[in-house]
Structures are given as C-alpha cells and as structure tokens.
Scaffold this motif. Structure first.
Motif, short mmCIF file in Angstrom:
data_model
loop_
_atom_site.label_atom_id
_atom_site.label_comp_id
_atom_site.label_asym_id
_atom_site.label_seq_id
_atom_site.Cartn_x
_atom_site.Cartn_y
_atom_site.Cartn_z
N VAL A 193 0.85 -1.19 0.00
CA VAL A 193 0.00 0.00 0.00
C VAL A 193 0.88 1.24 0.00
O VAL A 193 1.75 1.39 0.87
N CYS A 194 0.65 2.12 -0.96
CA CYS A 194 1.24 3.46 -0.90
C CYS A 194 0.29 4.33 -0.08
O CYS A 194 -0.83 4.63 -0.53
N ASP A 195 0.70 4.69 1.11
CA ASP A 195 -0.12 5.53 1.97
C ASP A 195 0.43 6.95 1.91
O ASP A 195 1.60 7.19 2.18
N ALA A 196 -0.43 7.89 1.55
CA ALA A 196 0.02 9.27 1.33
C ALA A 196 0.59 9.91 2.59
O ALA A 196 1.35 10.87 2.50
N ARG A 197 0.23 9.38 3.76
CA ARG A 197 0.70 9.97 5.02
C ARG A 197 1.77 9.12 5.71
O ARG A 197 2.64 9.65 6.39
N ARG A 198 1.69 7.79 5.55
CA ARG A 198 2.55 6.90 6.33
C ARG A 198 3.71 6.30 5.55
O ARG A 198 4.64 5.77 6.14
N GLY A 199 3.68 6.35 4.22
CA GLY A 199 4.76 5.79 3.42
C GLY A 199 4.35 4.51 2.72
O GLY A 199 3.19 4.32 2.36
N LEU A 200 5.30 3.60 2.55
CA LEU A 200 5.05 2.33 1.89
C LEU A 200 4.77 1.26 2.95
O LEU A 200 5.60 1.00 3.81
#
Length: 326
Positions: A83-90
């Motif tokens: 998951v590419c999370d816009a706030r938490r990273g990869l």
C-alpha cells in the motif's frame, strides 16, 4: 515516440452499475485471481469487494486499516498487499489478519510523503512513485498548477529499508506498471499527459524515455491485466489553459497554485480510460461525457468487467469490457 498510436476504436465509457462502499475515495483498484476487487478509502480502510459482476452476490468487507490515506495497491503472491499511503509511506498488509507494517517511511533523509503507486516484480524488488514533494495529497491540484516537477520513481530492493531514488524531476509521478517481460516500467506523469518508460534491463538499462506522449487526458493509476494490456485511467481531460500557464514563470505558477488550493474543486464531466500495449499503441480509448461517475483515477479487470475507481466518488463503477481489437 511523439504521439500515441491509436489502433483501437474510440467507444463510450458507460458505467452499468455503481457499488457503494460506505466511504469516499476508492483511488486505486486492483483485482485478485478470484475476481475480487481491493481498494483503499479516504478514512484509511482497505476493503475487498466480492461478486462485483452480480448485484445479488456483491459483498463489501473491510480487511484492514492503515491509519493514514491509502492510494496505490499491489497484491503479492504470499497473500499480502503493498500500500502506498500518502501519510505513512510504503506499507505491507498481511491479508489473513489485516496487520500493517511499514516497509519505508523515509527517503534520502526526508519523510516519505505522497507515495502514489507501487508494483512488485518477480525477483521481489518493489518500485513506487512519489507524486509531489511540495504539496500533500489534500492539495494535489496545487502541484499540477505550479508544475513543480518534484515527482520521483523509487526502488526498494529485497531486505532493504531505505528506498533508492531512480528518477527525479517528474511532473506529478503517478501510476506504475511493468512490461510483460519486466524489462521496463511504465510511469504516468499526470502533469504532462505522458507515459514514460524506464528500462530495467538491456542496453538502455537505467535510462528513461518517452513511451506515450500527448495522451487525450491526464493519466493517473496504471494496472496491467494478466496477459493483456496496461489500463490507464484518465483522471481529467486536457486543459489548454493549464498548459499555457505551465509556460509562465515560477512566480506566476506559484500564485495560481495558491488560488487553486483555496478554490472548491469539482471534477469535470469528461472521463476516460485507455489501454496500451508494450509497443505504446493505444488499443482502446473509452470516453464519457457528462458522466455521473467523475474523476476516474484507476481501472482494472475483474470477473469479466472493467472496474473504475475514483478519488472523488463514494464507490466503484462497473462497466462492460470492450471487445478485443483485431
């Protein structure tokens, strides 16, 4: 190549049904081997949709929560999800119990923000994009207006914790997909309506070049159909005024971007999806006008249908797959 080679017919993009998800912004859609669709929502939930082609069988199940804002997804062979999370990273999520772990949250000494789309190759290497280093996801339109060129393509080798920067200076780097033989990657640059090829093997290894230019809209997420083409979601149409603005100086663009992020946004009614092969030929061009389902940011095949995701909508659109071109 300078322009896309359109070998397919332009056909209407007409959603046949809508699948509500109980949340907003299914930005990326991917399908597993059983035809189930996975997507991430604005509130951090990852959901899986079973029986998407049959309203009587459709079921939506929450399988994980990232604690951030999930964007691009990639299924792994070992029942895990990148998951590419816009706030938490990869992130890496174990699908059997929904636990999420951080694979990378820094790059080159700075926090990893606005990770956008991700793919994993057969050797376990993970490649992913960062759309902007200047604007957060909530102000994505500011990056497109200012034309910052701060997008990146990154690589995370097996066992490593720090990603390597492969490409910089990309105009809102977005979707990512491998060629069928994994000799190159295709990277969407939303800000210039272009697909870029990055060579992973052969005499051009490590070099980037234009793959498809002058697309009929702004490319977003990419998804490679097993044994088929690369589906390219067109999140918005070409905007001539925006392209003129990009020719102005940095101060003018920054001023316009400040206005853009404060102005309420509503997507236009023109939507589109194209399918391209590994030679850069456009096999299908699907287009909708005055569409009810707006801002198509992803497309994938599942259970014999074409499924559309959207950063804007509160569910998925189910469309008929176009006939294979001759």
């Amino acid at each position: 190549m300078a322009h896309p080679r359109d070998t397919g017919r332009r056909t209407a993009l007409v959603p046949r049904r809508f699948v509500a998800l109980g949340g907003r912004g299914p930005e990326d859609v991917v399908a597993d081997a059983r035809g189930r669709v996975l997507t991430g929502l604005e509130d951090g939930r990852i959901v899986r949709v079973d029986g998407i082609a049959d309203p009587a069988r459709t079921r939506v199940q929450v399988i994980a929560e990232t604690g951030g804002r999930p964007l691009g997804l990639e299924l792994l062979p070992d029942e895990a999800l990148l998951v590419c999370d816009a706030r938490r990273g990869l992130l890496r999520i174990a699908l059997e119990d929904g636990t999420a772990g951080v694979l990378a949250d820094t790059v080159a000494g700075e926090p990893l923000r606005f990770a956008s789309n991700v793919v994993a190759l057969l050797d376990g290497t993970v490649y992913f994009t960062v759309s902007s280093r200047s604007y957060p996801l909530e102000h994505w339109i500011g990056d497109l207006v200012e034309h910052t060129g701060t997008g990146r393509l990154l690589r995370l080798a097996p066992g490593e914790k720090e990603p390597e920067v492969l490409l910089e200076g990309l105009q809102f780097a977005n979707g990512l997909a491998p060629s069928a033989d994994e000799s190159f990657l295709v990277v969407a640059q939303t800000g210039v309506r272009r697909l870029t090829r990055y060579w992973l093997a052969g005499p051009k290894q490590g070099r980037a070049e234009t793959f498809v230019d002058d697309l009929p809209g702004q490319p977003d997420n990419l998804w490679r159909a097993p044994g088929g083409p690369i589906w390219v979601a067109l999140a918005g149409p070409r905007v001539a005024a925006l392209e003129l603005l990009h020719r102005r100086g940095p101060a003018v663009r920054r001023g316009a971007a400040r206005l853009a992020v404060r102005t309420p946004f509503r997507p236009p009614g023109t939507t589109g999806v194209v399918a391209v092969d590994d030679e850069g030929r456009i096999l299908h061009h699907l287009q909708g006008r005055r569409a009810r389902f707006r801002m198509v940011t992803s497309a994938c095949e599942a259970d014999g249908r074409l499924i559309l995701g959207s950063l804007w909508e509160r569910g998925l659109a189910v469309c008929e797959l176009p006939a294979s071109p001759d």
